[in-house]
Design an enzyme around this catalytic site. Structure first.
Site, PDB file in Angstrom:
ATOM      1  N   ARG A 228     -11.904  -3.707  10.646  1.00 52.84           N
ATOM      2  CA  ARG A 228     -10.552  -3.306  11.033  1.00 52.84           C
ATOM      3  C   ARG A 228     -10.148  -2.090  10.220  1.00 52.84           C
ATOM      4  NH1 ARG A 228     -10.976  -5.364  15.283  1.00 52.84           N
ATOM      5  NH2 ARG A 228      -9.716  -7.025  16.182  1.00 52.84           N
ATOM      6  N   HIS A 276     -13.448   2.060  18.831  1.00 53.12           N
ATOM      7  CA  HIS A 276     -13.346   0.593  18.844  1.00 53.12           C
ATOM      8  C   HIS A 276     -14.217  -0.005  19.962  1.00 53.12           C
ATOM      9  CE1 HIS A 276     -10.574  -3.000  17.707  1.00 53.12           C
ATOM     10  NE2 HIS A 276     -11.775  -3.421  18.060  1.00 53.12           N
TER      11      HIS A 276
HETATM   12  P1  NAP Z   1     -15.094 -14.624  10.707  1.00 52.87           P
HETATM   13  O1  NAP Z   1     -16.232 -15.435  11.205  1.00 52.87           O
HETATM   14  O2  NAP Z   1     -13.743 -15.258  10.569  1.00 52.87           O
HETATM   15  O3  NAP Z   1     -15.551 -14.041   9.290  1.00 52.87           O
HETATM   16  C1  NAP Z   1     -14.694 -13.368   8.438  1.00 52.87           C
HETATM   17  C2  NAP Z   1     -15.416 -13.157   7.111  1.00 52.87           C
HETATM   18  O4  NAP Z   1     -14.566 -12.409   6.252  1.00 52.87           O
HETATM   19  C3  NAP Z   1     -15.721 -14.487   6.408  1.00 52.87           C
HETATM   20  O5  NAP Z   1     -16.953 -14.405   5.733  1.00 52.87           O
HETATM   21  C4  NAP Z   1     -14.581 -14.575   5.393  1.00 52.87           C
HETATM   22  O6  NAP Z   1     -14.883 -15.326   4.229  1.00 52.87           O
HETATM   23  C5  NAP Z   1     -14.427 -13.132   5.022  1.00 52.87           C
HETATM   24  N1  NAP Z   1     -13.126 -12.874   4.433  1.00 52.87           N
HETATM   25  C6  NAP Z   1     -11.892 -13.059   4.974  1.00 52.87           C
HETATM   26  N2  NAP Z   1     -10.924 -12.740   4.092  1.00 52.87           N
HETATM   27  C7  NAP Z   1     -11.577 -12.351   2.968  1.00 52.87           C
HETATM   28  C8  NAP Z   1     -11.140 -11.925   1.697  1.00 52.87           C
HETATM   29  N3  NAP Z   1      -9.842 -11.826   1.384  1.00 52.87           N
HETATM   30  N4  NAP Z   1     -12.069 -11.626   0.761  1.00 52.87           N
HETATM   31  C9  NAP Z   1     -13.386 -11.736   1.037  1.00 52.87           C
HETATM   32  N5  NAP Z   1     -13.876 -12.135   2.230  1.00 52.87           N
HETATM   33  C10 NAP Z   1     -12.975 -12.440   3.182  1.00 52.87           C
HETATM   34  O7  NAP Z   1     -14.876 -13.329  11.585  1.00 52.87           O
HETATM   35  P2  NAP Z   1     -15.963 -12.578  12.513  1.00 52.87           P
HETATM   36  O8  NAP Z   1     -16.068 -13.233  13.830  1.00 52.87           O
HETATM   37  O9  NAP Z   1     -17.201 -12.371  11.722  1.00 52.87           O
HETATM   38  O10 NAP Z   1     -15.204 -11.199  12.751  1.00 52.87           O
HETATM   39  C11 NAP Z   1     -14.906 -10.336  11.666  1.00 52.87           C
HETATM   40  C12 NAP Z   1     -13.987  -9.223  12.130  1.00 52.87           C
HETATM   41  O11 NAP Z   1     -14.693  -8.286  12.928  1.00 52.87           O
HETATM   42  C13 NAP Z   1     -12.835  -9.661  13.050  1.00 52.87           C
HETATM   43  O12 NAP Z   1     -11.780 -10.217  12.316  1.00 52.87           O
HETATM   44  C14 NAP Z   1     -12.448  -8.353  13.684  1.00 52.87           C
HETATM   45  O13 NAP Z   1     -11.477  -7.719  12.874  1.00 52.87           O
HETATM   46  C15 NAP Z   1     -13.731  -7.533  13.658  1.00 52.87           C
HETATM   47  N6  NAP Z   1     -14.251  -7.257  15.012  1.00 52.87           N
HETATM   48  C16 NAP Z   1     -14.394  -5.962  15.409  1.00 52.87           C
HETATM   49  C17 NAP Z   1     -14.890  -5.693  16.668  1.00 52.87           C
HETATM   50  C18 NAP Z   1     -15.118  -4.268  17.114  1.00 52.87           C
HETATM   51  O14 NAP Z   1     -15.419  -4.031  18.291  1.00 52.87           O
HETATM   52  N7  NAP Z   1     -15.004  -3.298  16.235  1.00 52.87           N
HETATM   53  C19 NAP Z   1     -15.230  -6.738  17.540  1.00 52.87           C
HETATM   54  C20 NAP Z   1     -15.059  -8.038  17.108  1.00 52.87           C
HETATM   55  C21 NAP Z   1     -14.583  -8.302  15.836  1.00 52.87           C
HETATM   56  P3  NAP Z   1     -15.182 -16.904   4.323  1.00 52.87           P
HETATM   57  O15 NAP Z   1     -16.555 -16.986   4.963  1.00 52.87           O
HETATM   58  O16 NAP Z   1     -15.195 -17.332   2.928  1.00 52.87           O
HETATM   59  O17 NAP Z   1     -14.114 -17.502   5.190  1.00 52.87           O
END
Ligand code: NAP
Length: 313
Positions: A228, A276
């Site tokens: 993000r 994006h």
């Molecule tokens: P997810 O499964 O919820 O994973 C989020 C990760 O971030 C987890 O490992 C979490 O830690 C970690 N995290 C959250 N807050 C943190 C903090 N304060 N300090 C350290 N680590 C932290 O999410 P995901 O499905 O992998 O998706 C991640 C992000 O990718 C989405 O939120 C979205 O913003 C982005 N995204 C972008 C696109 C694009 O097209 N560019 C598409 C889809 C998603 P824990 O494991 O300890 O909970």
């Protein structure tokens, strides 16, 4: 008895595809649902298939809704909505996951192999003096080891890269060194040659990369951000690029989207902007994931991928 009423509240132009795909996927999961993009009575709706670029901003009329099922993985645009009292689930779907792993590999490989040197060097000069290190000699850090971070890590590890990850909570995954906390972050920043950001946008992750933390990164590091835009303080990144500390930034996401035409990122020689598109939601796979979650709720099983509203993701 009639089946549940599923309201599609995503982008209008995608409705015809979702109408067919959701209907088919729900039927395949044994749910005889009615799928609509227009509910005459909000209080009759059982499930809301939601995207921030759809029509719903006020969830209060949907008094019977058992879940709001996001078509996006990132939920920062809805998680703070004070009218939302229903359970919120983010999208986890194999299409999205595969797309992100592909995008991350492509951009990491671009920098690893310095592909630009040849793509932009079609000038008659035979430059055969460049030998990049093998992937095993390249350290890649992934901030955010959730669904997408781990998928990217597996794909990169499959190519031989040395991966370190960072997450909020302590976790172990075979083959990866996963750190957490401030010290863990500092270690990853210090040793990563390529740093991939796959964190959600939350108050805690806002401007995680700022003047102080960018100064902790290894000199000449490349930053790849498909997470993000708010994860990075733009002004601090530009200063780090201009000062030569950061070699390049490949950015898919921005604090403001679309990225304004006069934003310095567009013209910066060491910034790559993609709009994006790292991992778009594909209706074919998203409909399956949504249908599975509805089928679970209909049979009394807990919803998958529920968002923790306090945590923000
Ligand atoms: P997810 O499964 O919820 O994973 C989020 C990760 O971030 C987890 O490992 C979490 O830690 C970690 N995290 C959250 N807050 C943190 C903090 N304060 N300090 C350290 N680590 C932290 O999410 P995901 O499905 O992998 O998706 C991640 C992000 O990718 C989405 O939120 C979205 O913003 C982005 N995204 C972008 C696109 C694009 O097209 N560019 C598409 C889809 C998603 P824990 O494991 O300890 O909970």
């Amino acid at each position: 008895m009639t089946g549940p009423l599923v309201l599609y509240a995503g982008r209008g132009d995608a409705w015809p595809r979702y109408r067919d795909l959701l209907g088919e996927a729900l039927a395949a999961h044994g749910v005889a649902a009615r799928v609509t993009d227009r509910a005459t009575h909000a209080q009759d709706v059982d499930y809301i298939v939601y995207a921030p670029n759809g029509p719903i901003t006020d969830f209060r009329p949907f008094t019977r809704a058992k879940a709001v099922l996001s078509l996006w993985a990132g939920v920062e645009k809805v998680v703070d909505n004070p009218t939302l009292t229903q359970p919120l689930c983010r999208l986890v779907d194999p299409g999205l996951t595969q797309a992100m792993a592909e995008w991350v590999c492509a951009h990491v490989l671009r920098h690893h192999l310095d592909t630009d040197r040849f793509v932009t060097g079609q000038d008659g000069v035979w430059r055969d003096d460049f030998v990049p290190p093998l992937a095993g000699e390249r350290r890649v850090g992934i901030l955010g080891m959730g669904v997408l971070g781990q998928a990217a890590a597996r794909a990169l590890a499959g190519l031989g890269f040395r991966i370190s990850g960072w997450s909020r909570t302590a976790k172990t995954r075979p083959g990866f060194d996963i750190a957490h906390g401030t010290d863990g972050l500092r270690r990853i920043l210090e040793h990563s040659e390529i740093l991939v950001l796959l964190l959600p946008a939350t108050p805690e992750t806002h401007h995680l990369l700022n003047a102080r933390t960018l100064a902790q990164t290894r000199r000449g590091a490349v930053i790849v951000n498909p997470g993000r835009g708010t994860l990075i303080d733009d002004a601090a990144l530009l200063a780090a690029l201009d000062g030569g500390h950061v070699a390049h930034a490949t950015l898919d996401v921005f604090a403001r989207e679309p990225l304004p035409v006069d934003h310095p990122f567009w013209a910066h020689p060491r910034v790559t902007v993609t709009p994006h598109i790292a991992a778009a939601t594909r209706p074919e796979t998203a409909a399956q994931a949504i249908a599975e979650n509805i089928a679970r709720a209909q049979t009394g099983q807990p919803l998958l991928n529920r968002v923790d509203r306090d945590r923000g993701y």
